[in-house]
Structures are given as structure tokens and as C-alpha cells.
Write a protein that holds these residues in place. Sequence first.
Motif, short mmCIF file in Angstrom:
data_model
loop_
_atom_site.label_atom_id
_atom_site.label_comp_id
_atom_site.label_asym_id
_atom_site.label_seq_id
_atom_site.Cartn_x
_atom_site.Cartn_y
_atom_site.Cartn_z
N THR A 182 2.34 0.74 -15.53
CA THR A 182 2.21 1.25 -13.88
C THR A 182 2.67 -0.10 -13.02
N GLY A 183 2.58 -1.30 -13.61
CA GLY A 183 2.95 -2.14 -12.67
C GLY A 183 4.58 -2.49 -12.55
N ASP A 184 5.22 -2.11 -13.64
CA ASP A 184 6.65 -1.96 -13.91
C ASP A 184 7.20 -0.81 -12.99
N ALA A 185 6.48 0.12 -13.24
CA ALA A 185 6.99 1.50 -12.69
C ALA A 185 6.94 1.24 -10.95
N VAL A 186 5.96 0.70 -10.67
CA VAL A 186 5.69 0.52 -9.18
C VAL A 186 6.66 -0.72 -8.54
N GLN A 187 7.08 -1.63 -9.40
CA GLN A 187 7.98 -2.58 -9.01
C GLN A 187 9.19 -1.97 -9.00
N ILE A 188 9.69 -1.30 -9.81
CA ILE A 188 11.03 -0.61 -10.00
C ILE A 188 11.12 0.39 -8.67
N LEU A 189 10.25 1.20 -8.44
CA LEU A 189 10.19 1.94 -7.29
C LEU A 189 10.32 1.46 -5.87
N SER A 190 9.61 0.16 -6.06
CA SER A 190 9.84 -0.73 -4.56
C SER A 190 11.25 -1.05 -4.42
N ASP A 191 11.78 -1.53 -5.55
CA ASP A 191 13.18 -1.99 -5.58
C ASP A 191 14.17 -0.77 -4.82
N ILE A 192 13.81 0.47 -5.71
CA ILE A 192 14.60 1.45 -5.31
C ILE A 192 14.35 1.67 -3.66
N VAL A 193 13.26 1.84 -3.22
CA VAL A 193 13.01 2.16 -2.05
C VAL A 193 13.83 1.07 -1.20
N MET A 194 13.44 -0.21 -1.26
CA MET A 194 14.40 -1.17 -0.47
C MET A 194 15.85 -1.09 -0.64
N ASP B 3 0.91 -1.23 -0.05
CA ASP B 3 0.02 0.06 -0.01
C ASP B 3 0.95 1.39 -0.08
N TYR B 4 2.04 1.28 0.91
CA TYR B 4 2.90 2.48 0.98
C TYR B 4 3.33 2.66 -0.49
N ILE B 5 3.90 1.51 -1.19
CA ILE B 5 4.57 2.06 -2.64
C ILE B 5 3.67 2.44 -3.61
N ASN B 6 2.35 1.94 -3.57
CA ASN B 6 1.33 2.01 -4.37
C ASN B 6 0.76 3.80 -4.04
N ASN B 7 0.59 3.88 -2.86
CA ASN B 7 0.34 5.50 -2.55
C ASN B 7 1.46 6.25 -2.93
N LEU B 8 2.78 6.14 -2.86
CA LEU B 8 3.80 6.65 -3.10
C LEU B 8 3.88 7.02 -4.59
N TRP B 9 3.65 6.01 -5.22
CA TRP B 9 3.56 6.09 -6.67
C TRP B 9 2.49 7.08 -7.24
N LEU B 10 1.46 6.82 -6.64
CA LEU B 10 0.14 7.74 -6.97
C LEU B 10 0.31 9.43 -6.61
N THR B 11 1.12 9.42 -5.24
CA THR B 11 1.63 10.77 -4.83
C THR B 11 2.50 11.35 -6.05
#
Length: 84
Positions: free
Chosen positions: A63-75, A35-43
Amino acid sequence: MPSTLTFCKLNLQKLYARSRRLQLTHWNEDQDYADYINNLWLTMLKHDALKEEAIKLEEMLGTGDAVQILSDIVMEHRQSSNGQ
């Protein structure tokens, strides 16, 4: 495709860094990570300072790949911040 993926990842890293400077990345530990990652992407997609670049990246990746890459970056950032 690899060069496009590299380009997008670098730009997502920049976008994440900008969102951190704008203090948009606060994560409540009780919040579900997905939820955090999806909300961050929407923000990012809605924030005036970030949306133009975020929309371009979403158009390139989807959207899916953008969110996945963002998740990798955050981690990666969380792990490096924790000294792991």
C-alpha cells in the motif's frame, strides 16, 4: 526489482488516466493532499472498473509504495498541466 517497479509505475499511470476519464480525480484545494491521495487510492481499489488492476498493483508493491508512486504521478500531471 527495477523492471517490476517500472511495470508498476506504467500501470499506475494507466490507472490514473482511466480514473481521470471516469472523473474520479477531482481535488478540492481545501483538502489535505495526503488525504486526497489516500482517498483516490481507496477509490481505485473499490471502483468496479479499476479495482482488479489496483489490487494487483497493491499486492506487488504494498500500500505505501503504491500510494507514493500514485502521488508522484499526480504531481507530475499537475506540474505538466500547469506548464511548469
